[in-house]
Design a protein around this motif. Structure first.
Motif, short mmCIF file in Angstrom:
data_model
loop_
_atom_site.label_atom_id
_atom_site.label_comp_id
_atom_site.label_asym_id
_atom_site.label_seq_id
_atom_site.Cartn_x
_atom_site.Cartn_y
_atom_site.Cartn_z
N VAL A 147 -61.26 -48.81 26.79
CA VAL A 147 -60.64 -47.55 26.39
C VAL A 147 -59.69 -47.87 25.24
O VAL A 147 -58.87 -48.78 25.35
CB VAL A 147 -59.88 -46.89 27.56
CG1 VAL A 147 -59.15 -45.64 27.09
CG2 VAL A 147 -60.83 -46.56 28.70
N VAL A 148 -59.82 -47.15 24.14
CA VAL A 148 -58.98 -47.38 22.97
C VAL A 148 -58.36 -46.08 22.49
O VAL A 148 -58.88 -45.00 22.75
CB VAL A 148 -59.78 -48.03 21.81
CG1 VAL A 148 -60.30 -49.40 22.21
CG2 VAL A 148 -60.91 -47.15 21.36
N GLN A 149 -57.23 -46.19 21.78
CA GLN A 149 -56.64 -45.04 21.10
C GLN A 149 -56.98 -45.14 19.63
O GLN A 149 -56.91 -46.21 19.04
CB GLN A 149 -55.14 -45.01 21.31
CG GLN A 149 -54.77 -44.61 22.71
CD GLN A 149 -53.35 -44.08 22.81
OE1 GLN A 149 -52.52 -44.38 21.99
NE2 GLN A 149 -53.11 -43.30 23.82
N ILE A 167 -65.62 -39.77 23.16
CA ILE A 167 -64.30 -39.49 22.63
C ILE A 167 -63.78 -38.22 23.28
O ILE A 167 -64.44 -37.18 23.29
CB ILE A 167 -64.34 -39.35 21.10
CG1 ILE A 167 -64.91 -40.64 20.49
CG2 ILE A 167 -62.95 -39.09 20.55
CD1 ILE A 167 -66.03 -40.43 19.57
N GLU A 168 -62.57 -38.33 23.83
CA GLU A 168 -61.95 -37.23 24.55
C GLU A 168 -61.56 -36.10 23.58
O GLU A 168 -60.89 -36.34 22.58
CB GLU A 168 -60.69 -37.77 25.24
CG GLU A 168 -59.96 -36.80 26.10
CD GLU A 168 -58.79 -37.49 26.78
OE1 GLU A 168 -57.69 -37.48 26.22
OE2 GLU A 168 -58.99 -38.04 27.87
N THR A 221 -59.48 -33.03 21.96
CA THR A 221 -58.04 -32.79 21.90
C THR A 221 -57.72 -31.72 20.86
O THR A 221 -58.44 -31.59 19.87
CB THR A 221 -57.28 -34.09 21.57
OG1 THR A 221 -55.89 -33.83 21.59
CG2 THR A 221 -57.65 -34.65 20.22
N ASN A 228 -53.34 -39.71 18.93
CA ASN A 228 -53.53 -40.00 20.35
C ASN A 228 -54.90 -39.57 20.86
O ASN A 228 -55.01 -38.92 21.86
CB ASN A 228 -52.44 -39.34 21.18
CG ASN A 228 -51.09 -39.92 20.89
OD1 ASN A 228 -50.98 -41.07 20.49
ND2 ASN A 228 -50.05 -39.14 21.09
N LYS A 284 -58.32 -40.63 22.52
CA LYS A 284 -58.83 -41.74 23.33
C LYS A 284 -60.34 -41.78 23.32
O LYS A 284 -61.00 -40.74 23.33
CB LYS A 284 -58.35 -41.61 24.77
CG LYS A 284 -56.86 -41.77 24.91
CD LYS A 284 -56.43 -41.64 26.34
CE LYS A 284 -54.92 -41.71 26.44
NZ LYS A 284 -54.43 -41.39 27.78
N PHE A 297 -63.75 -43.92 25.12
CA PHE A 297 -64.29 -44.86 26.10
C PHE A 297 -65.56 -45.44 25.49
O PHE A 297 -66.45 -44.71 25.08
CB PHE A 297 -64.61 -44.13 27.42
CG PHE A 297 -65.23 -45.03 28.46
CD1 PHE A 297 -64.47 -46.00 29.08
CD2 PHE A 297 -66.56 -44.90 28.79
CE1 PHE A 297 -65.04 -46.84 30.03
CE2 PHE A 297 -67.14 -45.72 29.74
CZ PHE A 297 -66.37 -46.69 30.36
#
Length: 78
Positions: free
Chosen positions: A12-14, A40-41, A43, A70, A72, A74
């Motif tokens: 998991v990276v920012q 990718i989350e 947002t 910010n 995130k 996976f």
């Protein structure tokens, strides 16, 4: 943190984006040799897609000016 299962790794990276919403992102950026899956989350009313051929994360939405650092992701790869 990187987790390994067999020959696959996950992490998991920012991410930090430029104002256009498209960001270069290659496996070597996170210590991998190949991506198998990049999630990718979403947002701030934006969604994201990874372009495996061009190694770019694309942001989609009506207002990319609110794109924040910010974000995130996976990642599963080798």
């Amino acid at each position: 943190m990187t987790l390994s299962t067999g020959d696959l790794k996950s992490k998991v990276v920012q991410l930090t984006f430029n104002p256009t919403g498209d960001e270069s992102f290659s496996p070597s950026d996170v210590g991998f040799s190949k991506f198998h899956n990049v999630i990718i989350e979403p947002t701030k009313n934006l969604s994201f897609e990874y372009d495996y051929t061009n190694e770019i994360i694309k942001a989609y939405g009506t207002d990319k000016s609110n794109l924040q650092a910010n974000v995130k992701a996976f990642i599963i790869g080798k």
